[in-house]
Design a protein around this motif. Structure first.
Motif, PDB file in Angstrom:
ATOM      1  N   SER A   1       0.819  -1.205   0.000  1.00  0.00           N
ATOM      2  CA  SER A   1       0.000   0.000   0.000  1.00  0.00           C
ATOM      3  C   SER A   1       0.859   1.263   0.000  1.00  0.00           C
ATOM      4  CB  SER A   1      -0.923  -0.007   1.227  1.00  0.00           C
ATOM      5  OG  SER A   1      -1.652   1.189   1.324  1.00  0.00           O
ATOM      6  N   ARG A   2       1.871   1.288   0.849  1.00  0.00           N
ATOM      7  CA  ARG A   2       2.738   2.459   0.937  1.00  0.00           C
ATOM      8  C   ARG A   2       3.529   2.658  -0.356  1.00  0.00           C
ATOM      9  NH1 ARG A   2       0.021   2.640   4.979  1.00  0.00           N
ATOM     10  NH2 ARG A   2       0.741   3.145   7.115  1.00  0.00           N
ATOM     11  N   LEU A   3       3.987   1.562  -0.932  1.00  0.00           N
ATOM     12  CA  LEU A   3       4.826   1.673  -2.124  1.00  0.00           C
ATOM     13  C   LEU A   3       4.023   2.174  -3.319  1.00  0.00           C
ATOM     14  CD1 LEU A   3       7.888   0.955  -2.548  1.00  0.00           C
ATOM     15  CD2 LEU A   3       7.078  -1.019  -3.842  1.00  0.00           C
ATOM     16  N   LEU A   4       2.792   1.706  -3.436  1.00  0.00           N
ATOM     17  CA  LEU A   4       1.948   2.122  -4.564  1.00  0.00           C
ATOM     18  C   LEU A   4       1.520   3.580  -4.461  1.00  0.00           C
ATOM     19  CD1 LEU A   4      -0.260  -1.066  -4.997  1.00  0.00           C
ATOM     20  CD2 LEU A   4       1.556  -0.263  -6.511  1.00  0.00           C
ATOM     21  N   ASP A   5       1.629   4.151  -3.260  1.00  0.00           N
ATOM     22  CA  ASP A   5       1.300   5.564  -3.075  1.00  0.00           C
ATOM     23  C   ASP A   5       2.543   6.453  -3.097  1.00  0.00           C
ATOM     24  OD1 ASP A   5      -1.392   5.080  -2.863  1.00  0.00           O
ATOM     25  OD2 ASP A   5      -1.343   4.867  -0.673  1.00  0.00           O
ATOM     26  N   SER A   6       3.682   5.877  -3.466  1.00  0.00           N
ATOM     27  CA  SER A   6       4.949   6.612  -3.424  1.00  0.00           C
ATOM     28  C   SER A   6       5.416   6.962  -4.838  1.00  0.00           C
ATOM     29  CB  SER A   6       6.013   5.760  -2.742  1.00  0.00           C
ATOM     30  OG  SER A   6       6.383   4.671  -3.572  1.00  0.00           O
ATOM     31  N   ALA A   7       6.682   7.327  -4.939  1.00  0.00           N
ATOM     32  CA  ALA A   7       7.264   7.685  -6.233  1.00  0.00           C
ATOM     33  C   ALA A   7       7.254   6.523  -7.212  1.00  0.00           C
ATOM     34  CB  ALA A   7       8.700   8.182  -6.025  1.00  0.00           C
TER      35      ALA A   7
ATOM     36  N   ALA B   1      11.146   3.076  -1.110  1.00  0.00           N
ATOM     37  CA  ALA B   1      11.225   1.668  -0.709  1.00  0.00           C
ATOM     38  C   ALA B   1      11.565   1.543   0.772  1.00  0.00           C
ATOM     39  CB  ALA B   1      12.254   0.935  -1.559  1.00  0.00           C
ATOM     40  N   GLN B   2      12.508   2.340   1.238  1.00  0.00           N
ATOM     41  CA  GLN B   2      12.901   2.290   2.648  1.00  0.00           C
ATOM     42  C   GLN B   2      11.762   2.723   3.565  1.00  0.00           C
ATOM     43  OE1 GLN B   2      16.322   4.850   2.491  1.00  0.00           O
ATOM     44  NE2 GLN B   2      17.775   3.156   2.164  1.00  0.00           N
ATOM     45  N   ASP B   3      11.093   3.818   3.196  1.00  0.00           N
ATOM     46  CA  ASP B   3       9.986   4.302   4.023  1.00  0.00           C
ATOM     47  C   ASP B   3       8.851   3.288   4.069  1.00  0.00           C
ATOM     48  OD1 ASP B   3      11.386   6.616   4.516  1.00  0.00           O
ATOM     49  OD2 ASP B   3      10.307   7.810   3.014  1.00  0.00           O
ATOM     50  N   SER B   4       8.552   2.678   2.931  1.00  0.00           N
ATOM     51  CA  SER B   4       7.487   1.677   2.888  1.00  0.00           C
ATOM     52  C   SER B   4       7.833   0.480   3.760  1.00  0.00           C
ATOM     53  CB  SER B   4       7.246   1.213   1.447  1.00  0.00           C
ATOM     54  OG  SER B   4       6.848   2.293   0.623  1.00  0.00           O
ATOM     55  N   PHE B   5       9.083   0.048   3.686  1.00  0.00           N
ATOM     56  CA  PHE B   5       9.525  -1.087   4.503  1.00  0.00           C
ATOM     57  C   PHE B   5       9.413  -0.757   5.985  1.00  0.00           C
ATOM     58  CE2 PHE B   5      12.354  -3.785   6.806  1.00  0.00           C
ATOM     59  CZ  PHE B   5      12.343  -5.000   6.147  1.00  0.00           C
ATOM     60  N   LEU B   6       9.915   0.403   6.377  1.00  0.00           N
ATOM     61  CA  LEU B   6       9.913   0.774   7.790  1.00  0.00           C
ATOM     62  C   LEU B   6       8.495   0.960   8.329  1.00  0.00           C
ATOM     63  CD1 LEU B   6      12.940   3.243   7.876  1.00  0.00           C
ATOM     64  CD2 LEU B   6      12.865   0.862   8.636  1.00  0.00           C
ATOM     65  N   ASP B   7       7.593   1.513   7.511  1.00  0.00           N
ATOM     66  CA  ASP B   7       6.197   1.634   7.939  1.00  0.00           C
ATOM     67  C   ASP B   7       5.584   0.251   8.173  1.00  0.00           C
ATOM     68  OD1 ASP B   7       6.313   4.356   7.827  1.00  0.00           O
ATOM     69  OD2 ASP B   7       5.268   4.548   5.909  1.00  0.00           O
ATOM     70  N   ALA B   8       5.855  -0.671   7.250  1.00  0.00           N
ATOM     71  CA  ALA B   8       5.324  -2.024   7.385  1.00  0.00           C
ATOM     72  C   ALA B   8       5.919  -2.730   8.593  1.00  0.00           C
ATOM     73  CB  ALA B   8       5.609  -2.825   6.111  1.00  0.00           C
ATOM     74  N   LEU B   9       7.214  -2.544   8.815  1.00  0.00           N
ATOM     75  CA  LEU B   9       7.865  -3.143   9.974  1.00  0.00           C
ATOM     76  C   LEU B   9       7.290  -2.595  11.275  1.00  0.00           C
ATOM     77  CD1 LEU B   9      10.122  -4.877  11.216  1.00  0.00           C
ATOM     78  CD2 LEU B   9      11.685  -2.961  10.881  1.00  0.00           C
ATOM     79  N   THR B  10       7.065  -1.299  11.316  1.00  0.00           N
ATOM     80  CA  THR B  10       6.524  -0.663  12.514  1.00  0.00           C
ATOM     81  C   THR B  10       5.144  -1.212  12.868  1.00  0.00           C
ATOM     82  OG1 THR B  10       7.757   1.383  12.140  1.00  0.00           O
ATOM     83  CG2 THR B  10       5.785   1.527  13.516  1.00  0.00           C
ATOM     84  N   ILE B  11       4.260  -1.267  11.899  1.00  0.00           N
ATOM     85  CA  ILE B  11       2.903  -1.751  12.159  1.00  0.00           C
ATOM     86  C   ILE B  11       2.905  -3.225  12.544  1.00  0.00           C
ATOM     87  CG2 ILE B  11       0.660  -2.194  11.086  1.00  0.00           C
ATOM     88  CD1 ILE B  11       1.026   0.401   9.538  1.00  0.00           C
ATOM     89  N   SER B  12       3.767  -4.006  11.899  1.00  0.00           N
ATOM     90  CA  SER B  12       3.860  -5.428  12.240  1.00  0.00           C
ATOM     91  C   SER B  12       4.320  -5.613  13.680  1.00  0.00           C
ATOM     92  CB  SER B  12       4.825  -6.125  11.277  1.00  0.00           C
ATOM     93  OG  SER B  12       4.369  -6.043   9.945  1.00  0.00           O
ATOM     94  N   CYS B  13       5.302  -4.824  14.106  1.00  0.00           N
ATOM     95  CA  CYS B  13       5.778  -4.915  15.487  1.00  0.00           C
ATOM     96  C   CYS B  13       4.706  -4.500  16.476  1.00  0.00           C
ATOM     97  CB  CYS B  13       7.024  -4.040  15.665  1.00  0.00           C
ATOM     98  SG  CYS B  13       8.506  -4.672  14.851  1.00  0.00           S
ATOM     99  N   ILE B  14       3.892  -3.506  16.114  1.00  0.00           N
ATOM    100  CA  ILE B  14       2.799  -3.081  16.988  1.00  0.00           C
ATOM    101  C   ILE B  14       1.788  -4.215  17.160  1.00  0.00           C
ATOM    102  CG2 ILE B  14       0.805  -1.544  17.134  1.00  0.00           C
ATOM    103  CD1 ILE B  14       2.552   0.629  15.855  1.00  0.00           C
ATOM    104  N   VAL B  15       1.508  -4.939  16.076  1.00  0.00           N
ATOM    105  CA  VAL B  15       0.584  -6.077  16.153  1.00  0.00           C
ATOM    106  C   VAL B  15       1.125  -7.132  17.117  1.00  0.00           C
ATOM    107  CG1 VAL B  15      -0.412  -7.999  14.857  1.00  0.00           C
ATOM    108  CG2 VAL B  15      -0.399  -5.707  13.864  1.00  0.00           C
ATOM    109  N   VAL B  16       2.413  -7.467  17.001  1.00  0.00           N
ATOM    110  CA  VAL B  16       3.009  -8.469  17.876  1.00  0.00           C
ATOM    111  C   VAL B  16       2.991  -7.987  19.323  1.00  0.00           C
ATOM    112  CG1 VAL B  16       5.102  -9.757  18.428  1.00  0.00           C
ATOM    113  CG2 VAL B  16       4.457  -9.408  16.044  1.00  0.00           C
ATOM    114  N   ALA B  17       3.344  -6.716  19.549  1.00  0.00           N
ATOM    115  CA  ALA B  17       3.343  -6.172  20.906  1.00  0.00           C
ATOM    116  C   ALA B  17       1.953  -6.238  21.517  1.00  0.00           C
ATOM    117  CB  ALA B  17       3.843  -4.728  20.882  1.00  0.00           C
TER     118      ALA B  17
END
Length: 523
Positions: free
Chosen positions: A432-438, A469-485
């Motif tokens: 989702s983040r990548l498709l809304d990016s450059a 690509a980096q921002d999309s990855f980090l956003d996805a990583l952040t949300i995934s970690c929140i789910v686990v927490a």
């Protein structure tokens, strides 16, 4: 000859018991290394065996699928027909299929070998806990032995990537499987020489109907979860898979309640030690599997580290798991399972929340990432050993294989769900983040959104695309970690209500028998 656990283990010398532990720990290490050692070899397997993304997924998950589907039956079979022969057969079969996996020349053949490894691992794993329970009768001795077992489990899973990375620095992709065979053979020799025979001749014959339904349920659920990200979680096939799994669970419960000698006594789950501890084990391995999936990609794709360097950076998790598993086994009899397990869940959840709030492309490894992984490893160690002991105390030692099998099934199911669910969350957010990016203006956004490596490869040295690509990855990583927490915190709240405290007294018959065999400690 009627062999009972008590007559065979009551007069074992200390040296013999240590030797038994070495054999059991070696077997446990081999099958737990196999859970994650393959991850760092996937790029090489993709190149050498022309395996696509779905093929690679099955290389990883075929092992878990076979393991999860068969471990319940294996526990009951080892109780009835003998734990020592089950251990030896499992180790020899595991060694043979590991060698076969290293020598294949196609992705399909490797997937079949991985299924074979999972079948024999299912035979080994519940046997290891059964042997411990029947060798160490007092609670404190058993808790210490289980603490070492939990440490070996955690170290095996967490050190798989570094072991695989080290092998791939010097050898070809198949070395990650070949290396497991000698360890399994050493464990088999030690088991043959040192492990006494123990079985429960009174255990009824295998409940074939229950076996078939349990294999169908676990297999269908695992298959549905594995295929979910590819087919879509709202697709007809996925929804039918979940519906079919729920139906099979209902049929399984009905059959087991009506059977005179069920494969799994459903009444066990009315004991809060058994059900709550089983849930804690599942949550723990769900979180660990999700973390390894995420952190491996972060180190290799975002930070650009190689397989060995990536594996080495995960070592703090393995070491802290080892320390905390032993500590958890010693603390639980003194302060209570509830206090130790809930503390571990809060620790694990806090580590994931910390990662979510601090992760960046250049996050410092030593000052930030290492403390986060240590906190996470300490949490897992404090959960796994006391929870496992709580499960094992519900049943008498003669039926230890059943409790062990349930523990193993929840562990493997948690791991499979962790990769599938967290992977799905990650993929959805990343796409989702990548498709809304450059990338949207390049005409290749759809292809890049389906694969993290493809996205970073397409970005190349173009600053806007690389940043996207980096921002999309980090956003996805952040949300995934929140789910686990969030899951860990929710499990901690449930544990406060359901897990046994220091003065808890078992009421189930099986648990009472287990208590009678442990007079040196109060529950």
């Amino acid at each position: 000859m009627r062999a009972t656990s008590l007559s065979l283990t009551s007069d074992l010398t200390t040296g013999r018991k240590v030797g038994i532990l070495v054999a059991v720990y070696a077997a446990t290490l081999a099958i737990n290394l196999d859970v994650t050692i393959v991850n760092v070899a996937l790029p090489s397997i993709a190149t050498e065996l022309s395996a696509g993304t779905r093929g690679l997924q099955w290389v990883v998950d075929g092992y878990n699928l076979a393991f999860t589907a068969l471990v319940l039956a294996a526990g009951g079979l080892s109780d009835r027909y003998g734990r020592r022969p089950a251990l030896l057969l499992g180790l020899l079969g595991f060694a043979a299929t590991s060698v076969a996996g290293a020598l294949v020349d196609s992705a399909g053949a490797l997937i079949l070998a991985r299924f074979g490894m999972g079948v024999f691992a299912a035979l080994i794993f519940p046997t290891t806990l059964s042997i411990i329970s029947n060798t160490f009768r007092g609670r404190r001795q058993r808790a210490a032995a289980l603490g070492g077992w939990g440490a070996v489990v955690g170290v095996g899973v967490a050190s798989g990537p570094v072991t695989g990375g080290l092998l791939l620095e010097h050898f070809y992709w198949g070395s990650v499987f070949l290396a497991l065979a000698p360890l399994a053979l050493v464990a088999a020799v030690l088991g043959f020489v040192l492990v006494p025979e123990s079985r429960d001749p009174s255990v009824p014959r295998l409940d074939l109907r229950g076996l078939g339904i349990s294999i169908g349920f676990l297999g269908l659920l695992t298959y549905t979860v594995i295929e979910g990200p590819e087919r879509g979680w709202d697709s007809t096939a996925t929804l039918l898979g979940f519906a079919g799994s729920a139906l099979l669970v209902a049929i399984f419960v009905a059959i087991e309640r009506a059977t005179e000698h069920p494969m799994l006594d459903i009444r066990l789950f009315t004991d809060r030690r058994f059900s709550a501890a089983s849930a804690a084990v599942a949550v723990t391995f769900f979180a660990l599997a999700g973390f390894i999936f995420l952190i491996t990609q972060y180190f290799q794709v975002v930070r650009g580290f190689g397989p060995l360097s990536t594996g080495t950076r995960i070592l703090p998790v393995a070491l802290s798991i080892a320390v905390a598993s032993v500590a958890g086994g010693l603390l639980a009899p003194r302060v209570g399972t509830r206090s130790v397990v809930v503390t571990g869940l809060i620790s694990f959840g806090t580590a994931m929340a910390w990662i979510a709030g601090s992760v960046e492309v250049d996050t410092d490894y030593w000052s930030t990432i290492v403390p986060q992984m240590v906190l996470m490893g300490l949490g897992m160690g404090l959960i796994s050993t006391p929870a496992t002991e709580s499960i094992m105390l519900v049943l008498p030692p003669s039926r230890a294989g059943v409790g062990s099998a349930v523990n193993d099934a929840t562990r493997e199911l948690g791991s499979t769900l962790g990769v599938a669910v967290i992977g799905s969350v990650f993929s959805s957010v990343f796409s989702s983040r990548l498709l809304d990016s450059a990338f949207a203006a390049t005409g290749h956004g759809g292809e890049a959104a389906e694969s993290v490596p493809v996205a970073f490869s397409a970005a190349g040295a173009h600053p806007p695309l690389l940043a996207a690509a980096q921002d999309s990855f980090l956003d996805a990583l952040t949300i995934s970690c929140i789910v686990v927490a969030g899951l860990c915190y929710a499990a901690a709240l449930a544990g406060l209500a359901a897990l046994p405290g220091r003065r808890f007294r078992a009421h189930a018959a099986g648990a009472s028998e287990a208590v009678r065999h442990a007079p040196d400690d109060a529950l």
